[in-house]
Design an enzyme around this catalytic site. Structure first.
Site, mmCIF file in Angstrom:
data_model
loop_
_atom_site.group_PDB
_atom_site.id
_atom_site.type_symbol
_atom_site.label_atom_id
_atom_site.label_comp_id
_atom_site.label_asym_id
_atom_site.label_seq_id
_atom_site.Cartn_x
_atom_site.Cartn_y
_atom_site.Cartn_z
ATOM 1 N N TYR A 148 60.009 -9.360 50.428
ATOM 2 C CA TYR A 148 60.613 -9.747 49.140
ATOM 3 C C TYR A 148 60.472 -11.257 48.922
ATOM 4 C CZ TYR A 148 64.392 -9.999 45.599
ATOM 5 O OH TYR A 148 65.144 -10.215 44.466
HETATM 6 N N1 LIG Z 1 70.320 -8.027 42.246
HETATM 7 C C1 LIG Z 1 70.073 -9.160 42.884
HETATM 8 O O1 LIG Z 1 70.795 -9.571 43.809
HETATM 9 C C2 LIG Z 1 68.903 -10.010 42.487
HETATM 10 C C3 LIG Z 1 68.881 -11.359 42.879
HETATM 11 C C4 LIG Z 1 67.787 -12.155 42.541
HETATM 12 C C5 LIG Z 1 66.734 -11.596 41.822
HETATM 13 N N2 LIG Z 1 66.782 -10.287 41.461
HETATM 14 C C6 LIG Z 1 65.629 -9.740 40.726
HETATM 15 O O2 LIG Z 1 66.055 -9.284 39.465
HETATM 16 C C7 LIG Z 1 65.168 -8.235 39.027
HETATM 17 C C8 LIG Z 1 65.998 -7.031 38.580
HETATM 18 O O3 LIG Z 1 66.745 -6.559 39.694
HETATM 19 P P1 LIG Z 1 68.064 -5.671 39.559
HETATM 20 O O4 LIG Z 1 69.024 -6.240 40.536
HETATM 21 O O5 LIG Z 1 68.462 -5.520 38.139
HETATM 22 O O6 LIG Z 1 67.535 -4.301 40.180
HETATM 23 P P2 LIG Z 1 67.720 -2.792 39.720
HETATM 24 O O7 LIG Z 1 67.231 -1.976 40.857
HETATM 25 O O8 LIG Z 1 69.097 -2.565 39.176
HETATM 26 O O9 LIG Z 1 66.701 -2.683 38.480
HETATM 27 C C9 LIG Z 1 65.309 -2.835 38.655
HETATM 28 C C10 LIG Z 1 64.578 -2.019 37.597
HETATM 29 O O10 LIG Z 1 63.159 -2.146 37.827
HETATM 30 C C11 LIG Z 1 62.580 -0.864 37.686
HETATM 31 N N3 LIG Z 1 61.329 -0.754 38.445
HETATM 32 C C12 LIG Z 1 61.189 -0.747 39.795
HETATM 33 N N4 LIG Z 1 59.897 -0.548 40.121
HETATM 34 C C13 LIG Z 1 59.224 -0.442 38.949
HETATM 35 C C14 LIG Z 1 57.860 -0.212 38.629
HETATM 36 N N5 LIG Z 1 56.924 -0.034 39.580
HETATM 37 N N6 LIG Z 1 57.499 -0.158 37.320
HETATM 38 C C15 LIG Z 1 58.431 -0.314 36.344
HETATM 39 N N7 LIG Z 1 59.744 -0.520 36.592
HETATM 40 C C16 LIG Z 1 60.129 -0.577 37.881
HETATM 41 C C17 LIG Z 1 63.648 0.097 38.237
HETATM 42 O O11 LIG Z 1 63.403 1.440 37.792
HETATM 43 C C18 LIG Z 1 64.927 -0.518 37.685
HETATM 44 O O12 LIG Z 1 65.285 -0.017 36.411
HETATM 45 C C19 LIG Z 1 64.253 -7.949 40.220
HETATM 46 O O13 LIG Z 1 63.011 -8.607 40.033
HETATM 47 C C20 LIG Z 1 64.998 -8.545 41.385
HETATM 48 O O14 LIG Z 1 64.156 -8.907 42.443
HETATM 49 C C21 LIG Z 1 67.839 -9.486 41.762
#
Ligand SMILES: NC(=O)c1ccc[n+]([C@@H]2O[C@H](COP(=O)([O-])OP(=O)(O)OC[C@H]3O[C@@H](n4cnc5c(N)ncnc54)[C@H](O)[C@@H]3O)[C@@H](O)[C@H]2O)c1
Length: 243
Positions: free
Chosen positions: A150
């Site tokens: 990641y």
């Molecule tokens: N939650 C955290 O702690 C956090 C912190 C920093 C960054 N982020 C980043 O924020 C972004 C969103 O994360 P989140 O926490 O909302 O996660 P989440 O799992 O709630 O949502 C992620 C979404 O991406 C979609 N997805 C996954 N693989 C996919 C693909 N191959 N094609 C299309 N869609 C796809 C999933 O279906 C889901 O709806 C990510 O890039 C994550 O790395 C999250």
């Protein structure tokens, strides 16, 4: 925090839940029309945050190109692309990762960002206007133990954004990243309790980041007002990151 996004036409990837859904709702509240992309867009078909949505796998070149053409047809133009779709991958030491697990994280978190932004950038260059916003992570700046794939992918998108930002100049197409700290979403299901507690303990403000705080920063980076900043990483980490 409010920015004028009236009549902007915006694609948000990974929009069916979590941070992507919160970002989409913020854009709609600011007057934009949003096309949501996700693996399965059924949960958001009737959501008022979206003018359009489509099912797409951001790791698949053909799927992404088709989705972009659909969004363009539905919206008429695309002024902003938010590459937000991402996965965490298993939380374990790098030496316990299989090649398949490593490749899957890089496919979604790095190649997915490349394919999504590449689909939009030609259209934006033709119009000499665009905002590409990539949801990275503090893991891409500092690394997170138990999530090396990641961290590698998120560092990768930061390097990608910095190179692309300069390739695009001179123009009014900008590329920036937003780097949040840990936030309560369904992504937690990919993490164990010790991992979550460790990440929270690293935040000087002593709490999780909220999805709304991320949406505020994304809205700024996506707005016309963010006109002289490109190739940068906007921090949303409660003081965790020091650069
Ligand atoms: N939650 C955290 O702690 C956090 C912190 C920093 C960054 N982020 C980043 O924020 C972004 C969103 O994360 P989140 O926490 O909302 O996660 P989440 O799992 O709630 O949502 C992620 C979404 O991406 C979609 N997805 C996954 N693989 C996919 C693909 N191959 N094609 C299309 N869609 C796809 C999933 O279906 C889901 O709806 C990510 O890039 C994550 O790395 C999250």
């Amino acid at each position: 925090m409010s920015f004028d996004l009236e009549n902007h036409r915006i694609i948000v990837t990974g929009a069916a839940r979590g941070i992507g859904l919160t970002i989409a709702r913020r854009f709609t509240a600011l007057g934009a029309q949003v096309s949501g992309w996700d693996l399965d867009c059924a949960p958001i078909v009737a959501d008022p945050a979206f003018a359009h949505c489509t099912s797409v796998d951001v790791t698949n070149e053909t799927s992404v190109e088709q989705a972009f053409n659909e969004s363009l047809k539905a919206l008429g133009s695309v002024t902003v692309m938010v590459a937000n779709a991402g996965i965490n991958g298993p939380t374990k030491a790098a030496w316990d990762y299989t090649l398949a697990e490593w490749n899957q994280v890089l496919a979604v978190d790095l190649t997915g960002v490349f394919l999504s932004t590449r689909a939009a950038v030609g259209h934006m260059r033709e119009r000499d206007y665009g905002r590409l916003v990539i949801v990275a992570s503090v893991a891409g700046k500092e690394g997170n133990p138990s999530a090396c794939a990641y961290g590698a992918a998120k560092a990768g998108v930061i390097g990608y954004a910095k190179g692309l930002a300069r390739e695009l100049q001179p123009s009014n197409v900008t590329v920036n990243c937003v780097a949040p700290a840990i936030t309560e979403t369904d992504l937690f299901q990919e993490m164990d309790e010790a991992y979550i507690a460790d990440k929270k303990s690293r935040i000087p403000m002593g709490r999780f980041c909220s999805q709304e705080e991320i949406a505020d920063m994304v809205a700024w980076a996506a707005s016309p007002r963010c006109s002289f900043t490109t190739g940068q990483v906007f921090d949303v980490t409660g003081g965790r990151a020091t650069y």
